[in-house]
Design an enzyme around this catalytic site. Structure first.
Site, PDB file in Angstrom:
ATOM      1  N   ASN A   1       0.862  -1.182   0.000  1.00 25.83           N
ATOM      2  CA  ASN A   1       0.000   0.000   0.000  1.00 25.83           C
ATOM      3  C   ASN A   1       0.898   1.232   0.000  1.00 25.83           C
ATOM      4  O   ASN A   1       2.101   1.134   0.250  1.00 25.83           O
ATOM      5  CB  ASN A   1      -0.958  -0.042   1.201  1.00 25.83           C
ATOM      6  CG  ASN A   1      -0.214   0.033   2.511  1.00 25.83           C
ATOM      7  OD1 ASN A   1       0.385   1.054   2.833  1.00 25.83           O
ATOM      8  ND2 ASN A   1      -0.214  -1.064   3.267  1.00 25.83           N
TER       9      ASN A   1
ATOM     10  N   LYS B   1      12.317 -15.935  -8.118  1.00 20.03           N
ATOM     11  CA  LYS B   1      11.422 -15.050  -8.858  1.00 20.03           C
ATOM     12  C   LYS B   1      10.666 -15.856  -9.908  1.00 20.03           C
ATOM     13  O   LYS B   1      11.276 -16.565 -10.728  1.00 20.03           O
ATOM     14  CB  LYS B   1      12.234 -13.932  -9.533  1.00 20.03           C
ATOM     15  CG  LYS B   1      11.356 -12.957 -10.269  1.00 20.03           C
ATOM     16  CD  LYS B   1      12.153 -11.930 -11.045  1.00 20.03           C
ATOM     17  CE  LYS B   1      11.184 -11.113 -11.912  1.00 20.03           C
ATOM     18  NZ  LYS B   1      11.876 -10.293 -12.885  1.00 20.03           N
TER      19      LYS B   1
ATOM     20  N   ASP C   1      -4.028  -9.535  13.384  1.00 17.27           N
ATOM     21  CA  ASP C   1      -4.236  -8.123  13.731  1.00 17.27           C
ATOM     22  C   ASP C   1      -3.262  -7.813  14.868  1.00 17.27           C
ATOM     23  O   ASP C   1      -3.453  -8.227  16.010  1.00 17.27           O
ATOM     24  CB  ASP C   1      -5.692  -7.899  14.154  1.00 17.27           C
ATOM     25  CG  ASP C   1      -5.999  -6.408  14.236  1.00 17.27           C
ATOM     26  OD1 ASP C   1      -5.167  -5.657  14.774  1.00 17.27           O
ATOM     27  OD2 ASP C   1      -7.062  -6.001  13.743  1.00 17.27           O
TER      28      ASP C   1
ATOM     29  N   LYS D   1     -13.509   0.189  15.600  1.00 15.53           N
ATOM     30  CA  LYS D   1     -12.171  -0.425  15.748  1.00 15.53           C
ATOM     31  C   LYS D   1     -11.591  -0.168  17.136  1.00 15.53           C
ATOM     32  O   LYS D   1     -10.924  -1.021  17.710  1.00 15.53           O
ATOM     33  CB  LYS D   1     -11.203   0.127  14.691  1.00 15.53           C
ATOM     34  CG  LYS D   1     -11.453  -0.472  13.327  1.00 15.53           C
ATOM     35  CD  LYS D   1     -10.592   0.159  12.259  1.00 15.53           C
ATOM     36  CE  LYS D   1     -11.141  -0.247  10.896  1.00 15.53           C
ATOM     37  NZ  LYS D   1     -10.446   0.320   9.777  1.00 15.53           N
TER      38      LYS D   1
HETATM   39  O1  C5P Z   1      -6.431  -1.859   8.979  1.00 16.78           O
HETATM   40  P1  C5P Z   1      -7.275  -1.260  10.086  1.00 16.78           P
HETATM   41  O2  C5P Z   1      -8.098  -0.117   9.632  1.00 16.78           O
HETATM   42  O3  C5P Z   1      -8.017  -2.288  10.877  1.00 16.78           O
HETATM   43  O4  C5P Z   1      -6.188  -0.604  11.070  1.00 16.78           O
HETATM   44  C1  C5P Z   1      -6.544  -0.023  12.292  1.00 16.78           C
HETATM   45  C2  C5P Z   1      -5.414  -0.154  13.281  1.00 16.78           C
HETATM   46  O5  C5P Z   1      -5.044  -1.513  13.433  1.00 16.78           O
HETATM   47  C3  C5P Z   1      -4.118   0.559  12.864  1.00 16.78           C
HETATM   48  O6  C5P Z   1      -3.549   1.094  14.044  1.00 16.78           O
HETATM   49  C4  C5P Z   1      -3.267  -0.553  12.292  1.00 16.78           C
HETATM   50  O7  C5P Z   1      -1.872  -0.272  12.441  1.00 16.78           O
HETATM   51  C5  C5P Z   1      -3.676  -1.747  13.137  1.00 16.78           C
HETATM   52  N1  C5P Z   1      -3.582  -3.023  12.429  1.00 16.78           N
HETATM   53  C6  C5P Z   1      -2.787  -4.017  12.947  1.00 16.78           C
HETATM   54  N2  C5P Z   1      -2.696  -5.228  12.327  1.00 16.78           N
HETATM   55  C7  C5P Z   1      -3.374  -5.487  11.198  1.00 16.78           C
HETATM   56  C8  C5P Z   1      -4.193  -4.496  10.638  1.00 16.78           C
HETATM   57  C9  C5P Z   1      -4.268  -3.261  11.281  1.00 16.78           C
HETATM   58  O8  C5P Z   1      -2.168  -3.793  13.978  1.00 16.78           O
HETATM   59  N3  C5P Z   1      -3.271  -6.668  10.622  1.00 16.78           N
END
Ligand code: C5P
Length: 403
Positions: free
Chosen positions: A213, A295, A312, A344
């Site tokens: 991203n 590759k 997460d 969230k």
């Molecule tokens: O991607 P999302 O909108 O859920 O992200 C919200 C928060 O969760 C951010 O602080 C992001 O760094 C964290 N996050 C994470 N691990 C992930 C996806 C998001 O810690 N796999």
């Protein structure tokens, strides 16, 4: 952050004096009112005319200091006027004078006639810098609350030595000065360990191709700067990002990672020592199920790629959080950016979240500026109008103090 702020820039005599022109020029263009004081030795390297032109105001020297035609003494006028001072380059000689409270020229008199915070950017030959007496003076001055230090860095010096003693660049001086103006020089995070994640993780399916991203990591860099300038010990776990952004973080422990799995491991290992944890990284939500060690030839790239969720990270950190720790997340959203952020905040068990619109001009990914609404688990809310990412980082730490 500099608009209308009153800054005295003191220049002592070293070759790095030419680099302060860039600092003064940037400050003036950003709307700051700048008054330059040159020592006699500084004028061997650059002229008062250079500084006067960049400041859009007469420069100050000892020649003017001793003239009898001022209504009030110049050092008193300047000392009372300044909201912050920068001394760059700081020579071994001026450092020693500051340590002992000497006042034998306009610059050192102005220091004593002022009470504002002072940022010092030393520059000298490596052997001079490493003299125990210079090191002793440096430690002594940094133990005095009104003085803040930036650098010196290491590299090739004008005397052809390679080593410590290089004045840091304006990209490192200006954010530090900006932080000092925000806090008034307060070091309210001394004794705190702040752990920050930033950048966009890359989920590779072969050594060169990945899902990613456009996060630049700038928000995390601003958070790391703000925390370090306020006295915290800072660890920045960062996904791949432009080296010039990281070059401004000489006082920050940097932990480079690539994938979400590596970020997860790094954050977990630093979690126990951390007081405040800010998860600003744009973590990939999914990764390719298969990883090819070599590759893939173009013809062998599958038409469809099986994906699997990554853990997460922040939600996992929340399960091990100690009562004294504060865990802050970011929610980058398009459209209604507050409702999903609130959801969230609860689901991930955070203490606060930064609801961050990324579909507005002048904010979000890759920009130097940002806007947001801070939400806390106890229901506090703070709206942050568009501002620099460094300013937002300071507002966030101000907010975390209230949690
Ligand atoms: O991607 P999302 O909108 O859920 O992200 C919200 C928060 O969760 C951010 O602080 C992001 O760094 C964290 N996050 C994470 N691990 C992930 C996806 C998001 O810690 N796999």
């Amino acid at each position: 952050m500099f608009q209308g702020r009153r800054i005295v820039v003191g220049i002592s005599g070293g070759i790095a004096a030419y680099k302060v022109c860039e600092v003064v020029s940037t400050l003036a263009k950003a709307g700051a009112e700048v008054r330059a004081i040159l020592t006699d030795a500084a004028q061997e390297f650059i002229t008062p005319l250079t500084l006067a032109t960049l400041c859009r105001h007469a420069a100050y020297t000892d020649a003017g200091f001793w003239q009898p035609n001022h209504s009030r003494p110049q050092h008193i006028e300047l000392g009372e006027w300044a909201e912050a001072m920068l001394i760059a380059p700081l020579t071994a000689n001026t450092l020693a004078k500051l340590v002992y409270g000497m006042a034998d020229n306009l610059l050192t008199n102005t220091v004593l006639a002022s009470t504002c915070p002072i940022l010092l950017a030393p520059a000298m030959n490596t052997d001079m810098w490493e003299q125990s007496v210079v090191q002793h003076n440096w430690q002594q001055i940094l133990a005095t609350p009104r003085y803040h230090g930036v650098g010196p860095g290491a590299g090739i010096l004008a005397c052809d030595r390679v080593g410590a003693g290089r004045m840091v660049e304006s990209e490192e001086i200006l954010p530090h000065l900006s932080s000092i103006l925000h806090t008034g020089g307060k070091r309210d995070l001394v004794g705190k360990q702040v752990l920050i994640s930033t950048g966009g993780t890359r989920e590779h399916f072969d050594p060169v191709r990945y899902l990613g991203n456009p996060a630049s990591g700038r928000m995390g860099v601003a958070l790391a700067q703000a925390a370090a300038h306020r006295g915290a010990q800072v660890t920045l776990v960062h996904a791949p990002m432009e080296p010039y952004l990281l070059a401004t973080l000489s006082a920050v422990q940097q932990v480079p990672i690539v994938s979400a799995a590596e970020m997860h491991q790094a954050m977990r290992s630093h979690l126990p020592q951390a007081d405040w944890i800010v998860m600003a990284a744009a973590v990939a939500d999914v990764r390719p199920q298969t990883y090819w060690q070599e590759k893939l030839p173009k013809r062998d790239i599958p038409d469809t790629l099986a994906l699997t969720a990554v853990p997460d990270i922040v939600a996992d950190l929340a399960t091990d959080k100690q009562p004294h720790q504060r865990l802050i997340g970011f929610a980058a959203q398009t459209g209604d950016f507050v409702t999903p952020a609130r959801e969230k905040l609860q689901r991930k068990q955070l203490d606060a979240i930064v609801a961050n619109p990324i579909d507005q001009p002048d904010s979000g990914f890759g920009s130097d500026r940002n806007q947001a609404i801070f939400l806390s688990a106890q229901g506090q809310q703070r709206d942050i109008a568009p501002c620099s990412k460094l300013q937002m980082a300071h507002y966030l730490f101000d907010f975390v103090h209230t949690l």
